[in-house]
Design a protein around this motif. Structure first.
Motif, PDB file in Angstrom:
ATOM      1  N   TRP A 124       0.825  -1.212   0.000  1.00 42.32           N
ATOM      2  CA  TRP A 124       0.000   0.000   0.000  1.00 42.32           C
ATOM      3  C   TRP A 124       0.858   1.261   0.000  1.00 42.32           C
ATOM      4  CZ3 TRP A 124      -5.380   0.574   0.073  1.00 42.32           C
ATOM      5  CH2 TRP A 124      -6.112  -0.624   0.085  1.00 42.32           C
ATOM      6  N   CYS A 125       0.297   2.337  -0.529  1.00 42.33           N
ATOM      7  CA  CYS A 125       0.937   3.642  -0.350  1.00 42.33           C
ATOM      8  C   CYS A 125      -0.122   4.673   0.030  1.00 42.33           C
ATOM      9  CB  CYS A 125       1.717   4.057  -1.589  1.00 42.33           C
ATOM     10  SG  CYS A 125       0.732   4.311  -3.069  1.00 42.33           S
ATOM     11  N   GLN A 126       0.382   5.815   0.471  1.00 44.03           N
ATOM     12  CA  GLN A 126      -0.493   6.820   1.080  1.00 44.03           C
ATOM     13  C   GLN A 126      -0.683   8.024   0.161  1.00 44.03           C
ATOM     14  OE1 GLN A 126       1.244   8.890   4.405  1.00 44.03           O
ATOM     15  NE2 GLN A 126      -0.733   9.386   5.324  1.00 44.03           N
ATOM     16  N   GLY A 127      -1.892   8.225  -0.320  1.00 47.17           N
ATOM     17  CA  GLY A 127      -2.164   9.336  -1.236  1.00 47.17           C
ATOM     18  C   GLY A 127      -2.903  10.469  -0.557  1.00 47.17           C
ATOM     19  N   TYR A 128      -2.212  11.202   0.259  1.00 53.56           N
ATOM     20  CA  TYR A 128      -2.805  12.355   0.942  1.00 53.56           C
ATOM     21  C   TYR A 128      -2.373  13.655   0.262  1.00 53.56           C
ATOM     22  CZ  TYR A 128      -4.715  10.087   5.156  1.00 53.56           C
ATOM     23  OH  TYR A 128      -5.452   9.372   6.041  1.00 53.56           O
ATOM     24  N   SER A 129      -1.047  13.917   0.303  1.00 51.70           N
ATOM     25  CA  SER A 129      -0.538  15.229  -0.106  1.00 51.70           C
ATOM     26  C   SER A 129      -0.735  15.480  -1.590  1.00 51.70           C
ATOM     27  CB  SER A 129       0.953  15.332   0.210  1.00 51.70           C
ATOM     28  OG  SER A 129       1.184  14.999   1.547  1.00 51.70           O
ATOM     29  N   GLU A 130      -0.922  16.747  -1.896  1.00 54.51           N
ATOM     30  CA  GLU A 130      -1.012  17.203  -3.286  1.00 54.51           C
ATOM     31  C   GLU A 130      -0.121  18.428  -3.429  1.00 54.51           C
ATOM     32  OE1 GLU A 130      -5.069  17.917  -4.324  1.00 54.51           O
ATOM     33  OE2 GLU A 130      -5.719  15.883  -3.746  1.00 54.51           O
ATOM     34  N   PRO A 131       0.161  18.813  -4.677  1.00 57.40           N
ATOM     35  CA  PRO A 131       1.026  19.990  -4.846  1.00 57.40           C
ATOM     36  C   PRO A 131       0.513  21.205  -4.065  1.00 57.40           C
ATOM     37  CG  PRO A 131       0.705  18.899  -6.949  1.00 57.40           C
ATOM     38  CD  PRO A 131      -0.172  18.181  -5.961  1.00 57.40           C
ATOM     39  N   GLY A 132      -0.800  21.386  -4.033  1.00 59.04           N
ATOM     40  CA  GLY A 132      -1.334  22.551  -3.326  1.00 59.04           C
ATOM     41  C   GLY A 132      -1.789  22.253  -1.911  1.00 59.04           C
ATOM     42  N   ALA A 133      -1.655  21.001  -1.481  1.00 58.93           N
ATOM     43  CA  ALA A 133      -2.169  20.614  -0.162  1.00 58.93           C
ATOM     44  C   ALA A 133      -1.124  19.802   0.591  1.00 58.93           C
ATOM     45  CB  ALA A 133      -3.455  19.809  -0.320  1.00 58.93           C
ATOM     46  N   GLY A 134      -0.292  20.500   1.336  1.00 59.29           N
ATOM     47  CA  GLY A 134       0.725  19.841   2.157  1.00 59.29           C
ATOM     48  C   GLY A 134       0.327  19.965   3.605  1.00 59.29           C
ATOM     49  N   SER A 135       0.846  21.010   4.253  1.00 58.09           N
ATOM     50  CA  SER A 135       0.430  21.266   5.641  1.00 58.09           C
ATOM     51  C   SER A 135      -1.071  21.494   5.698  1.00 58.09           C
ATOM     52  CB  SER A 135       1.163  22.496   6.175  1.00 58.09           C
ATOM     53  OG  SER A 135       2.548  22.265   6.148  1.00 58.09           O
ATOM     54  N   LEU A 162       7.249   5.391  -2.089  1.00 59.63           N
ATOM     55  CA  LEU A 162       7.336   4.046  -2.660  1.00 59.63           C
ATOM     56  C   LEU A 162       6.093   3.640  -3.458  1.00 59.63           C
ATOM     57  CD1 LEU A 162       9.269   2.218   0.209  1.00 59.63           C
ATOM     58  CD2 LEU A 162      10.185   3.278  -1.857  1.00 59.63           C
ATOM     59  N   ALA A 163       5.454   4.610  -4.078  1.00 63.59           N
ATOM     60  CA  ALA A 163       4.300   4.294  -4.944  1.00 63.59           C
ATOM     61  C   ALA A 163       4.728   3.381  -6.083  1.00 63.59           C
ATOM     62  CB  ALA A 163       3.696   5.581  -5.503  1.00 63.59           C
ATOM     63  N   GLN A 164       6.007   3.436  -6.439  1.00 66.07           N
ATOM     64  CA  GLN A 164       6.476   2.584  -7.542  1.00 66.07           C
ATOM     65  C   GLN A 164       6.363   1.095  -7.205  1.00 66.07           C
ATOM     66  OE1 GLN A 164       8.477   4.466  -5.580  1.00 66.07           O
ATOM     67  NE2 GLN A 164      10.622   3.838  -5.629  1.00 66.07           N
ATOM     68  N   TYR A 165       6.274   0.784  -5.919  1.00 62.74           N
ATOM     69  CA  TYR A 165       6.140  -0.617  -5.509  1.00 62.74           C
ATOM     70  C   TYR A 165       4.694  -0.994  -5.215  1.00 62.74           C
ATOM     71  CZ  TYR A 165      11.212  -0.462  -4.487  1.00 62.74           C
ATOM     72  OH  TYR A 165      12.566  -0.342  -4.554  1.00 62.74           O
ATOM     73  N   ALA A 166       3.813  -0.002  -5.181  1.00 65.59           N
ATOM     74  CA  ALA A 166       2.505  -0.226  -4.554  1.00 65.59           C
ATOM     75  C   ALA A 166       1.501  -0.894  -5.479  1.00 65.59           C
ATOM     76  CB  ALA A 166       1.945   1.094  -4.040  1.00 65.59           C
ATOM     77  N   ASP A 167       0.668  -1.749  -4.868  1.00 66.75           N
ATOM     78  CA  ASP A 167      -0.461  -2.356  -5.570  1.00 66.75           C
ATOM     79  C   ASP A 167      -1.726  -1.530  -5.348  1.00 66.75           C
ATOM     80  OD1 ASP A 167       1.077  -4.821  -6.200  1.00 66.75           O
ATOM     81  OD2 ASP A 167       1.069  -5.025  -4.021  1.00 66.75           O
ATOM     82  N   TRP A 168      -1.816  -0.915  -4.175  1.00 67.07           N
ATOM     83  CA  TRP A 168      -3.004  -0.135  -3.821  1.00 67.07           C
ATOM     84  C   TRP A 168      -2.574   1.176  -3.196  1.00 67.07           C
ATOM     85  CZ3 TRP A 168      -8.412  -1.129  -3.930  1.00 67.07           C
ATOM     86  CH2 TRP A 168      -8.761  -2.338  -4.547  1.00 67.07           C
ATOM     87  N   ILE A 169      -3.448   2.165  -3.339  1.00 65.76           N
ATOM     88  CA  ILE A 169      -3.211   3.460  -2.705  1.00 65.76           C
ATOM     89  C   ILE A 169      -4.481   3.869  -1.955  1.00 65.76           C
ATOM     90  CG2 ILE A 169      -3.856   4.685  -4.861  1.00 65.76           C
ATOM     91  CD1 ILE A 169      -1.850   6.904  -4.055  1.00 65.76           C
ATOM     92  N   LEU A 189     -10.163   3.781  -1.508  1.00 60.86           N
ATOM     93  CA  LEU A 189      -9.104   2.812  -1.792  1.00 60.86           C
ATOM     94  C   LEU A 189      -9.028   2.607  -3.308  1.00 60.86           C
ATOM     95  CD1 LEU A 189     -10.126   0.145   0.896  1.00 60.86           C
ATOM     96  CD2 LEU A 189      -8.680   2.181   1.190  1.00 60.86           C
ATOM     97  N   ILE A 190      -7.849   2.760  -3.870  1.00 64.46           N
ATOM     98  CA  ILE A 190      -7.743   2.676  -5.335  1.00 64.46           C
ATOM     99  C   ILE A 190      -6.673   1.658  -5.741  1.00 64.46           C
ATOM    100  CG2 ILE A 190      -7.279   3.978  -7.458  1.00 64.46           C
ATOM    101  CD1 ILE A 190      -8.186   6.505  -6.031  1.00 64.46           C
ATOM    102  N   ASP A 191      -7.080   0.787  -6.635  1.00 64.35           N
ATOM    103  CA  ASP A 191      -6.166  -0.215  -7.188  1.00 64.35           C
ATOM    104  C   ASP A 191      -5.206   0.503  -8.145  1.00 64.35           C
ATOM    105  OD1 ASP A 191      -4.919  -2.255  -8.577  1.00 64.35           O
ATOM    106  OD2 ASP A 191      -6.725  -3.510  -8.650  1.00 64.35           O
ATOM    107  N   MET A 192      -3.901   0.389  -7.896  1.00 58.42           N
ATOM    108  CA  MET A 192      -2.918   1.102  -8.723  1.00 58.42           C
ATOM    109  C   MET A 192      -2.905   0.607 -10.159  1.00 58.42           C
ATOM    110  SD  MET A 192      -1.273   3.462  -6.900  1.00 58.42           S
ATOM    111  CE  MET A 192       0.418   3.761  -7.412  1.00 58.42           C
ATOM    112  N   LYS A 193      -3.494  -0.580 -10.390  1.00 56.53           N
ATOM    113  CA  LYS A 193      -3.500  -1.111 -11.762  1.00 56.53           C
ATOM    114  C   LYS A 193      -4.681  -0.560 -12.573  1.00 56.53           C
ATOM    115  CE  LYS A 193      -2.996  -5.464 -10.409  1.00 56.53           C
ATOM    116  NZ  LYS A 193      -2.541  -5.275  -8.994  1.00 56.53           N
ATOM    117  N   SER A 194      -5.509   0.241 -11.939  1.00 56.37           N
ATOM    118  CA  SER A 194      -6.658   0.803 -12.668  1.00 56.37           C
ATOM    119  C   SER A 194      -6.157   1.644 -13.839  1.00 56.37           C
ATOM    120  CB  SER A 194      -7.487   1.710 -11.756  1.00 56.37           C
ATOM    121  OG  SER A 194      -7.666   1.149 -10.492  1.00 56.37           O
ATOM    122  N   PRO A 195      -6.858   1.545 -14.977  1.00 52.81           N
ATOM    123  CA  PRO A 195      -6.475   2.404 -16.100  1.00 52.81           C
ATOM    124  C   PRO A 195      -6.570   3.877 -15.699  1.00 52.81           C
ATOM    125  CG  PRO A 195      -8.056   0.725 -16.794  1.00 52.81           C
ATOM    126  CD  PRO A 195      -7.956   0.624 -15.309  1.00 52.81           C
ATOM    127  N   GLY A 196      -5.551   4.667 -16.111  1.00 51.61           N
ATOM    128  CA  GLY A 196      -5.568   6.094 -15.810  1.00 51.61           C
ATOM    129  C   GLY A 196      -4.692   6.490 -14.632  1.00 51.61           C
TER     130      GLY A 196
END
Ligand SMILES: Cc1cc2nc3c(=O)[nH]c(=O)nc-3n(C[C@H](O)[C@H](O)[C@H](O)COP(=O)(O)OP(=O)(O)OC[C@H]3O[C@@H](n4cnc5c(N)ncnc54)[C@H](O)[C@@H]3O)c2cc1C
Lengths: 398, 379
Positions: A124-135, A162-169, A189-196
């Motif tokens: 798994w990896c953690q998809g919280y931060s965005e370019p405009g949303a850190g702190s 480590l998103a490069q290793y992740a199956d899910w985010i 919860l998003i499967d990293m293999k999803s198209p897009g």
């Protein structure tokens, strides 16, 4: 008050120690000790060994496959693992998303995900931060639009470790753009293999690529992957952040690093003796050691309170601040210890199996990059400024 | 006492600053860093034409009559652009030694831009002790044969001559008995292992196996190389102190701009008072660093070696420590962006970090300063 381990805990500690000594693969131990690059397989191999023993998830309740330890046993276990030079357990699945699924997930989600997290079958990896949303995490913009039985997700996450290793985010996404910031967010919860889904590495200043940008371009996610109610993602996220922070202290690893500092200082020459005999340098090591002891004692008091049934609250922020600073001080000592041989940049020497002669002492190559890389600890997991803000608000009442 | 620049010095400062802002954009630097040699011969030629290579040398050495202050002016401006060209090894360290050793012939080529130098002062077991020299020079047929190891020789691969301190007499840590040799590029028995450094410049490990040299390859006098070496390193310290001051000045400006532009919670980061104060602390350190650097650049020319050493060690100890704080704070205030290779600030941070190590870290120089009696008032 008593600082001795009871005979039972001592026996437990010895059991943990003996197990790691016997089971931690030598090549992995060697990589960690030398600060070399760990591969996906190294982490997974070690996690599966812990899984087989039933020790992979100390923070999980027994019914889900946790070992049923007391807070003190967990503390001892963490310390022993860190001290031994085992790799850290990748926290995103086991420490972060799993407790969330246990608390907020559906039965189907629990059945689907928890066993595979426990066995390290799924990364798994953690998809919280965005370019405009850190702190300001609640400022996130990644949009999930509900269309029948699925969401269509568009947007971008960043710094994803480590998103490069992740199956899910697991992601925080905006499901109601009209609502107030915190109120239109959902946990998906998003499967990293999803198209897009596209992963693009970010090179950090040490030359490594452990973080990534993750792009979502019309990614279809089944509505059944929503955790907790729609638009209640912020509550879920806050629950998770508490878990993230306590994990960051890592006393055992700090002790392992400290031993490494001393080992290298003993090998370095200075003024006719070793650097470890140099009074000034020794004083500096002692200073850092004092910080370590202070952190350890503080943590043990928190563990005692936990044993008494009190859940840790704002103290987690205190531990995050001091733990992250300690890690930085330790890598700073290492770069100081190695002197001129901090200069050569030799990324290849940080890969296992590189067997040309080293430039300078064989321990030198990873030390400057480690110092550069460790600047991250006061930035991620809620920056130390944000943590101080939390303490100011919830402890000081400002 | 007067810290102000003369008109000529102002012109020099302006011209280097103009080059850095016009001809040294960060993307161009990135390409240079990745290039084969790691810096630009074309830029070097311009430096010669603009008189920057001659700036710190006396007129009777073919220079323009300047000294360490001129070197500091160039280095401060270079710091602002993280200039990669080997001004420090070739001009400040190597050129300084050629002048001290009376090699006008080579200096002439140097100021014309036709010569590259490296000073191989680091020995693997010496840490920061300049007198610790294990490399041996045995007398042979009226000349010498050099054998030993030198580490982290900046500009080693590009150098036409590598200046090598080697022991002609005495024990491993004796100041007396060290001789400086000019070792020509490609000399039989000389092997280089070049590499990039973590802060983007070039260096090499140097192995000498019976490198045969003639008496004329001695720079200065046999057995009396240590005082020359120490003086050259002290000039190097004054120069990198100025570079560090330039880096800090740049960091202050870019961090200020970043805090003003980056928005979180709907407002610029600059609106948070805790960050304002830290940015100001960094600015204060950078101002003091500049003062310390120019103080050292003036005093490094002192007649008494102890006065010179006190001044440069004071600057280096102070700047090494301040540089840590400035660099760390800059990365922290940039958040995740500060961690990236893409963001220039991380490169400034790395160079500033490594400057602490260069020529001895803040601990080493604090101790050297103290051992010389600390601050001495003169009147
Ligand atoms: C190596 C690394 C790994 C990471 N891994 C992950 C991951 O796996 N998943 C994920 O979702 N995220 C991850 N992150 C992102 C991390 O959580 C963010 O970097 C962090 O939240 C800071 O956000 P930012 O980088 O946008 O900095 P900003 O929010 O722009 O902050 C810049 C500076 O301003 C300070 N600041 C901001 N607001 C205030 C305030 N109100 N008061 C005082 N100071 C303030 C910050 O403390 C910081 O010093 C990672 C980051 C790094 C560096």
């Amino acid at each position: 008050m008593n600082l001795d381990l009871s005979p039972e805990l001592r026996a437990f500690r010895d059991e943990v120690r003996a197990f790691i000594k016997a089971e931690l693969p030598a090549d992995i131990r060697d990589k960690v000790r030398k600060g070399l690059q760990l591969e996906r397989d190294d982490y997974v191999r070690w996690q599966k060994i812990l899984y087989k023993k039933g020790w992979i998830a100390p923070n999980w309740p027994k019914e889900y496959g946790g070992p049923g330890w007391t807070p003190m046993q967990r503390y001892i276990f963490d310390e022993e693992v860190g001290k031994s030079g085992a790799p850290r357990v990748i926290p995103f699945g086991l420490v972060m998303v799993a407790p969330v699924i246990m608390k907020f997930g559906t039965e189907a989600q629990k059945r689907e995900h928890l066993p595979k997290i426990l066995s390290s079958e799924v990364w798994w990896c953690q998809g919280y931060s965005e370019p405009g949303a850190g702190s300001d995490l609640a400022g996130l913009k990644t949009r999930a639009l509900r269309e029948g039985d699925h969401y269509t997700v568009n947007g971008q996450k960043t710094w994803t470790t480590l998103a490069q290793y992740a199956d899910w985010i697991f992601c925080l996404v905006r499901t109601d753009p009209a609502a107030k910031k915190q109120e239109g967010i959902s946990f998906l919860l998003i499967d990293m293999k999803s198209p897009g889904v596209t992963v693009k590495p970010i090179v950090t200043m040490d030359g490594g690529a452990e973080v990534n940008e993750v792009f979502f371009d019309n990614v279809k996610v089944p509505v059944t992957n929503l955790v907790g109610p729609e638009n209640q993602g912020w509550t879920v996220a806050k629950y998770l952040l508490g878990h993230e922070r306590t994990n960051i202290a890592d006393i055992g690893r700090a002790k392992h690093q400290l031993a490494r500092v001393k080992e290298i200082a003993a090998a370095e020459r200075a003024d006719g003796g070793s650097l470890l005999e140099d009074e000034d340098f020794r004083d500096r090591i002692a200073e850092v050691e004092l910080d370590l002891i202070a952190l350890e004692a503080t943590l043990l008091r928190i563990v005692a309170a936990e044993t008494g049934g009190r859940a840790p609250g704002a103290e987690a922020s205190l531990i995050k601040i001091k733990g992250s600073e300690l890690q930085q001080q330790l890598t700073e000592l290492l770069i100081e210890a190695v002197g001129y041989y901090g200069f050569p940049y030799n990324r290849d020497a940080m890969e296992h199996g590189w067997n040309e002669p080293p430039i300078g002492p064989d321990y030198a190559a990873p030390l400057a990059p480690a110092y550069f890389n460790t600047r991250k600890t006061t930035i991620y997991g809620g920056s130390n400024e944000v943590q101080r803000g939390i303490l100011a608000k919830f402890v000081m009442g400002f | 006492m007067n810290f102000a620049f003369t008109d000529e010095q102002k012109l020099l400062a302006d011209s280097v600053a103009r080059f850095v802002s016009k001809d040294y954009p960060f993307e161009a630097r990135r390409k240079l860093m990745a290039s084969e040699e790691g810096w630009s011969r074309a830029h070097w030629k311009s430096f010669a034409e603009l008189g920057w290579l001659a700036a710190p040398f006396a007129e009777d050495h073919g220079g323009l009559g300047g000294g360490p202050v001129e070197a500091a002016i160039v280095m401060e401006a270079f710091g602002k652009g993280l200039v990669l060209e080997p001004y420090l090894p070739t001009v400040v360290l190597g050129g300084g030694l050629l002048a001290a050793g009376g090699r006008r012939d080579l200096l002439k080529a140097l100021v014309e831009g036709a010569l590259q130098l490296s000073l191989a002062w680091v020995e693997p077991k010496a840490r920061f002790d300049l007198a610790h020299v294990e490399t041996r020079a045995l007398r042979k047929d009226g000349g010498f044969a050099l054998s030993g190891q030198k580490g982290v020789a900046f500009n080693g691969a590009a150098a036409d001559w590598i200046i090598v301190p080697a022991r002609t007499a005495g024990g491993i840590k004796d100041k007396q008995g060290i001789t400086l040799f000019l070792v020509p590029k490609g000399a039989p028995g000389l092997t280089l292992r070049p590499y990039r450094t973590v802060d983007g410049v070039r260096a090499a490990e140097v192995a000498l196996e019976g490198v045969t040299l003639k008496a004329e390859h001695v720079l200065g006098e046999v057995d009396w190389g240590h005082p020359l070496l120490e003086a050259a390193i002290d000039r190097g310290i004054a120069a990198v102190s100025a570079e560090a001051a330039g880096i800090m000045g740049h960091i202050v400006a870019t961090t200020r701009d970043y805090l003003k532009t980056r928005k979180q919670f709907g407002v610029p980061l600059a609106s948070f008072q805790v960050l304002q104060h830290r940015a100001v602390d960094v600015y204060v350190l950078s101002e003091q660093a500049t003062a310390m650097a120019y103080r050292a650049a003036v005093l490094v020319a002192a007649r008494e070696p102890a006065d010179r050493a006190r001044a440069v060690s004071a600057a280096k100890a102070w700047i090494g420590k301040a540089g840590r704080q400035v660099g760390q704070e800059a990365i922290q205030m940039h958040g995740g962006m500060g961690m990236t290779e893409e963001m220039p600030v991380s490169h400034y941070f790395k160079r500033l970090t490594m400057i602490d190590t260069l020529f001895g870290d803040h601990r080493f120089h604090r101790r050297r300063f103290a051992a010389l009696g600390g601050h001495v008032e003169k009147d």
